[in-house]
Design a protein around this motif. Structure first.
Motif, PDB file in Angstrom:
ATOM      1  N   MET A   1       9.822  -8.086  -6.103  1.00  0.00           N
ATOM      2  CA  MET A   1       8.916  -7.813  -5.068  1.00  0.00           C
ATOM      3  C   MET A   1       8.647  -6.555  -4.973  1.00  0.00           C
ATOM      4  O   MET A   1       9.033  -5.563  -4.880  1.00  0.00           O
ATOM      5  N   THR A   2       7.127  -6.089  -4.845  1.00  0.00           N
ATOM      6  CA  THR A   2       6.870  -4.696  -4.897  1.00  0.00           C
ATOM      7  C   THR A   2       5.832  -4.545  -3.517  1.00  0.00           C
ATOM      8  O   THR A   2       5.035  -5.435  -3.447  1.00  0.00           O
ATOM      9  N   VAL A   3       6.011  -3.080  -2.995  1.00  0.00           N
ATOM     10  CA  VAL A   3       5.153  -3.235  -1.879  1.00  0.00           C
ATOM     11  C   VAL A   3       4.621  -1.568  -2.265  1.00  0.00           C
ATOM     12  O   VAL A   3       5.389  -0.673  -2.989  1.00  0.00           O
ATOM     13  N   LYS A   4       3.077  -1.122  -1.603  1.00  0.00           N
ATOM     14  CA  LYS A   4       2.924   0.104  -1.968  1.00  0.00           C
ATOM     15  C   LYS A   4       1.861   0.322  -1.055  1.00  0.00           C
ATOM     16  O   LYS A   4       1.314  -0.566  -0.615  1.00  0.00           O
ATOM     17  N   THR A   5       1.462   1.692  -0.834  1.00  0.00           N
ATOM     18  CA  THR A   5       0.501   2.189   0.112  1.00  0.00           C
ATOM     19  C   THR A   5      -1.003   1.988  -0.453  1.00  0.00           C
ATOM     20  O   THR A   5      -1.067   1.949  -1.831  1.00  0.00           O
ATOM     21  N   THR A   6      -1.848   1.768   0.332  1.00  0.00           N
ATOM     22  CA  THR A   6      -3.478   2.037   0.017  1.00  0.00           C
ATOM     23  C   THR A   6      -4.126   2.935   0.562  1.00  0.00           C
ATOM     24  O   THR A   6      -3.439   3.806   1.465  1.00  0.00           O
ATOM     25  N   ILE A   7      -5.344   3.126   0.358  1.00  0.00           N
ATOM     26  CA  ILE A   7      -6.432   4.022   0.957  1.00  0.00           C
ATOM     27  C   ILE A   7      -6.394   3.731   2.585  1.00  0.00           C
ATOM     28  O   ILE A   7      -6.578   4.685   3.377  1.00  0.00           O
ATOM     29  N   LYS A   8      -6.105   2.398   2.936  1.00  0.00           N
ATOM     30  CA  LYS A   8      -6.120   2.157   4.494  1.00  0.00           C
ATOM     31  C   LYS A   8      -4.923   2.272   5.361  1.00  0.00           C
ATOM     32  O   LYS A   8      -4.820   2.262   6.283  1.00  0.00           O
ATOM     33  N   THR A   9      -3.778   2.869   4.583  1.00  0.00           N
ATOM     34  CA  THR A   9      -2.592   3.125   5.186  1.00  0.00           C
ATOM     35  C   THR A   9      -2.564   4.526   6.123  1.00  0.00           C
ATOM     36  O   THR A   9      -3.125   5.230   5.500  1.00  0.00           O
ATOM     37  N   ARG A  10      -2.039   4.428   7.265  1.00  0.00           N
ATOM     38  CA  ARG A  10      -2.155   5.340   8.146  1.00  0.00           C
ATOM     39  C   ARG A  10      -0.782   5.841   8.565  1.00  0.00           C
ATOM     40  O   ARG A  10      -0.732   7.038   8.426  1.00  0.00           O
ATOM     41  N   ASP A  11       0.075   4.809   8.935  1.00  0.00           N
ATOM     42  CA  ASP A  11       1.244   5.252   9.237  1.00  0.00           C
ATOM     43  C   ASP A  11       2.246   5.495   8.098  1.00  0.00           C
ATOM     44  O   ASP A  11       2.299   4.828   7.193  1.00  0.00           O
ATOM     45  N   PRO A  12       2.738   6.919   8.202  1.00  0.00           N
ATOM     46  CA  PRO A  12       3.388   7.512   6.774  1.00  0.00           C
ATOM     47  C   PRO A  12       4.821   6.577   6.707  1.00  0.00           C
ATOM     48  O   PRO A  12       5.194   6.506   5.563  1.00  0.00           O
ATOM     49  N   TYR A  13       5.455   6.140   7.664  1.00  0.00           N
ATOM     50  CA  TYR A  13       6.709   5.491   7.532  1.00  0.00           C
ATOM     51  C   TYR A  13       6.697   3.963   7.391  1.00  0.00           C
ATOM     52  O   TYR A  13       7.791   3.345   7.204  1.00  0.00           O
ATOM     53  N   ILE A  14       5.454   3.464   7.364  1.00  0.00           N
ATOM     54  CA  ILE A  14       5.231   1.952   7.411  1.00  0.00           C
ATOM     55  C   ILE A  14       5.693   1.470   5.911  1.00  0.00           C
ATOM     56  O   ILE A  14       6.285   0.301   5.703  1.00  0.00           O
ATOM     57  N   ILE A  15       5.749   2.396   4.909  1.00  0.00           N
ATOM     58  CA  ILE A  15       6.106   1.957   3.615  1.00  0.00           C
ATOM     59  C   ILE A  15       7.684   1.809   3.801  1.00  0.00           C
ATOM     60  O   ILE A  15       8.093   0.832   2.719  1.00  0.00           O
ATOM     61  N   VAL A  16       8.407   2.587   4.388  1.00  0.00           N
ATOM     62  CA  VAL A  16      10.026   2.163   4.637  1.00  0.00           C
ATOM     63  C   VAL A  16      10.294   1.200   4.989  1.00  0.00           C
ATOM     64  O   VAL A  16      11.093   0.367   4.917  1.00  0.00           O
ATOM     65  N   LYS A  17       9.612   0.700   6.174  1.00  0.00           N
ATOM     66  CA  LYS A  17       9.553  -0.486   6.818  1.00  0.00           C
ATOM     67  C   LYS A  17       9.254  -1.662   5.747  1.00  0.00           C
ATOM     68  O   LYS A  17       9.712  -2.902   5.976  1.00  0.00           O
ATOM     69  N   ALA A  18       8.200  -1.637   5.034  1.00  0.00           N
ATOM     70  CA  ALA A  18       7.885  -2.499   4.131  1.00  0.00           C
ATOM     71  C   ALA A  18       9.060  -2.688   3.167  1.00  0.00           C
ATOM     72  O   ALA A  18       9.194  -3.834   2.628  1.00  0.00           O
ATOM     73  N   ARG A  19       9.431  -1.600   2.540  1.00  0.00           N
ATOM     74  CA  ARG A  19      10.735  -1.755   1.819  1.00  0.00           C
ATOM     75  C   ARG A  19      11.770  -2.702   2.484  1.00  0.00           C
ATOM     76  O   ARG A  19      12.610  -3.378   1.573  1.00  0.00           O
ATOM     77  N   ASP A  20      12.238  -2.169   3.568  1.00  0.00           N
ATOM     78  CA  ASP A  20      13.224  -3.236   4.431  1.00  0.00           C
ATOM     79  C   ASP A  20      12.925  -4.395   4.415  1.00  0.00           C
ATOM     80  O   ASP A  20      13.867  -5.364   4.369  1.00  0.00           O
ATOM     81  N   LEU A  21      11.701  -4.765   4.692  1.00  0.00           N
ATOM     82  CA  LEU A  21      11.060  -6.059   4.721  1.00  0.00           C
ATOM     83  C   LEU A  21      11.454  -7.033   3.306  1.00  0.00           C
ATOM     84  O   LEU A  21      11.825  -8.166   3.366  1.00  0.00           O
ATOM     85  N   ILE A  22      11.184  -6.402   2.021  1.00  0.00           N
ATOM     86  CA  ILE A  22      11.409  -7.084   0.923  1.00  0.00           C
ATOM     87  C   ILE A  22      12.946  -7.287   0.843  1.00  0.00           C
ATOM     88  O   ILE A  22      13.619  -8.306   0.112  1.00  0.00           O
ATOM     89  N   LYS A  23      13.660  -6.029   1.195  1.00  0.00           N
ATOM     90  CA  LYS A  23      15.186  -6.335   1.092  1.00  0.00           C
ATOM     91  C   LYS A  23      15.634  -7.398   1.825  1.00  0.00           C
ATOM     92  O   LYS A  23      16.512  -8.195   1.314  1.00  0.00           O
ATOM     93  N   LEU A  24      15.120  -7.653   3.242  1.00  0.00           N
ATOM     94  CA  LEU A  24      15.748  -8.867   3.845  1.00  0.00           C
ATOM     95  C   LEU A  24      15.349 -10.150   3.128  1.00  0.00           C
ATOM     96  O   LEU A  24      16.237 -10.983   3.603  1.00  0.00           O
TER      97      LEU A  24
END
Length: 384
Positions: free
Chosen positions: A97-120
């Protein structure tokens, strides 16, 4: 001169504290009691209107048995991440599973939260529960317990202590810590506040390392909940109220140490071969028929010995016990006669002893003449 020296020493002792940097100075809001520094404010997109400068991505593998569930739950995960401007991809061929930021991403910490989501999700946490990690007040911790103990049986038993009968221990820990806890394989996944996650990690490590049973931790947490309600004890130490449990040391069997063989430079003596043994016994020069006949006789002798031993064991069960020998009536009568004769002789001896005692008890006054009295003369009887 003395006054000048005293002034110099005062100046040296009262030096101003040095600041490392230009901006390392006390701020007015550092000591403001109205500011709650533990409060996590919700992110506002207006804080970062320009978006991200570069693309950040994280990927993780998932086990084969999770493929079907992730395929069904992936639309829900994708829609949850789309709200925060995160793109996600499920690769079934590689099992990742892969998560990555896009042009619409505003919160810089949300990518770390997304990483935790796929780990869980890879650790068997249900998708509706795992999506809650995207909230600002939610954190997660994946505790690895597989390498804490090497014995497989002990590991399974202690992991079961953490879960408890019908998951009762796990439910109690969830209520007291305010965290979601999932025990899966060699890991424990927890979701909640920072304070709750710290308590969960300590409880899990103490259980697997056999330092303290989770039930005792539950009792301590219940007492802390009650003490929190009392405002008088808010700023005091609670150690005097909390129970202290001592670990009982069980005596273990002492492992017998094997004696090490002495290392010698000389090799051990060579063992005689079968041919050497046959030469010594003379069996080597016998013909094949005689060898077979000898083996047959030895086998017959062993069989006879074995059958005789088995027969002896079987017959031992039928051997009657030794009976008590009854005395004959004639010998019994003779014994009675001897007893009667002995009783008569004892009675005779007792009578003789009584007569002897009475003769010893003689009054001496009978033999002493009293003064003034003449002894009585016996009258002579005239016998015709």
């Amino acid at each position: 001169m003395e006054a000048d020296a005293a002034e110099i020493t005062d100046v040296l002792t009262t030096k101003k504290p040095k600041h490392k940097g230009k901006h390392d100075k006390p701020k007015p809001w550092d000591e403001d009691p109205h500011i709650d520094r533990w409060n996590i404010e919700k992110f506002d997109p207006s804080w970062n209107q320009g978006g991200m400068l570069d693309v950040s991505s994280f990927s993780t593998l998932f086990p084969k048995y999770r493929e079907k569930y992730l395929t069904d739950a992936w639309p829900m995960v994708k829609s949850a991440l789309k709200e925060f401007g995160i793109d996600c991809e499920l690769n079934k061929n590689e099992g990742s599973m892969t998560v990555k930021t896009t042009i619409k991403t505003r919160d810089p910490y949300i990518i770390v939260k997304a990483r935790d989501l796929i780990k869980l999700l890879s650790r068997s946490v249900p998708a509706p529960q795992a999506v809650k990690i995207l909230n600002d007040d939610m954190s997660c911790d994946i505790i690895k317990i597989g390498n804490m103990i090497h014995n497989k049986e002990r590991f399974v038993k202690r992991r079961q202590n953490l879960v408890g009968p019908n998951s009762s221990t796990l439910k109690a820990l969830e209520l007291l810590t305010g965290c979601y806890i999932l025990v899966q394989g060699n890991t424990v996944a927890a979701m909640g506040s920072f304070k709750g996650l710290k308590q969960v990690r300590r409880i899990v490590e103490d259980c697997i390392q056999n330092k303290m049973h989770p039930v005792y931790h539950i009792k301590i947490l219940m007492m802390k909940k009650e003490l929190e309600k009392d405002p008088a004890l808010k700023n005091e130490n609670w150690d005097r109220f909390l129970p202290k449990y001592k670990k009982k040391t069980v005596k273990q069997k002492k492992v017998k140490s094997k004696k090490k063989k002495q290392d010698t430079p000389f090799p051990p003596p060579q063992q005689p071969s079968m041919e050497d043994v046959q030469l010594e016994t003379g069996e080597y020069f016998l013909s094949d028929k005689k060898k077979q006949a000898k083996k047959w006789h030895e086998k017959q002798e062993k069989q006879l010995e074995k059958t005789a031993e088995n027969k002896r064991k079987r017959e031992a069960a039928f051997v009657p016990p030794k009976e008590l020998i009854k005395q004959d009536p004639i010998t019994y009568a003779d014994d009675n006669k001897d007893v009667a004769a002995m009783a008569i002789s004892l009675k005779r001896k007792a009578k003789e002893f009584g007569k002897q005692k009475s003769s010893d008890n003689v009054n001496p006054e009978d033999y002493i003449a009293i003064s003034g009295e003449q002894p009585h003369k016996k009258k002579k009887s005239n016998r015709n």
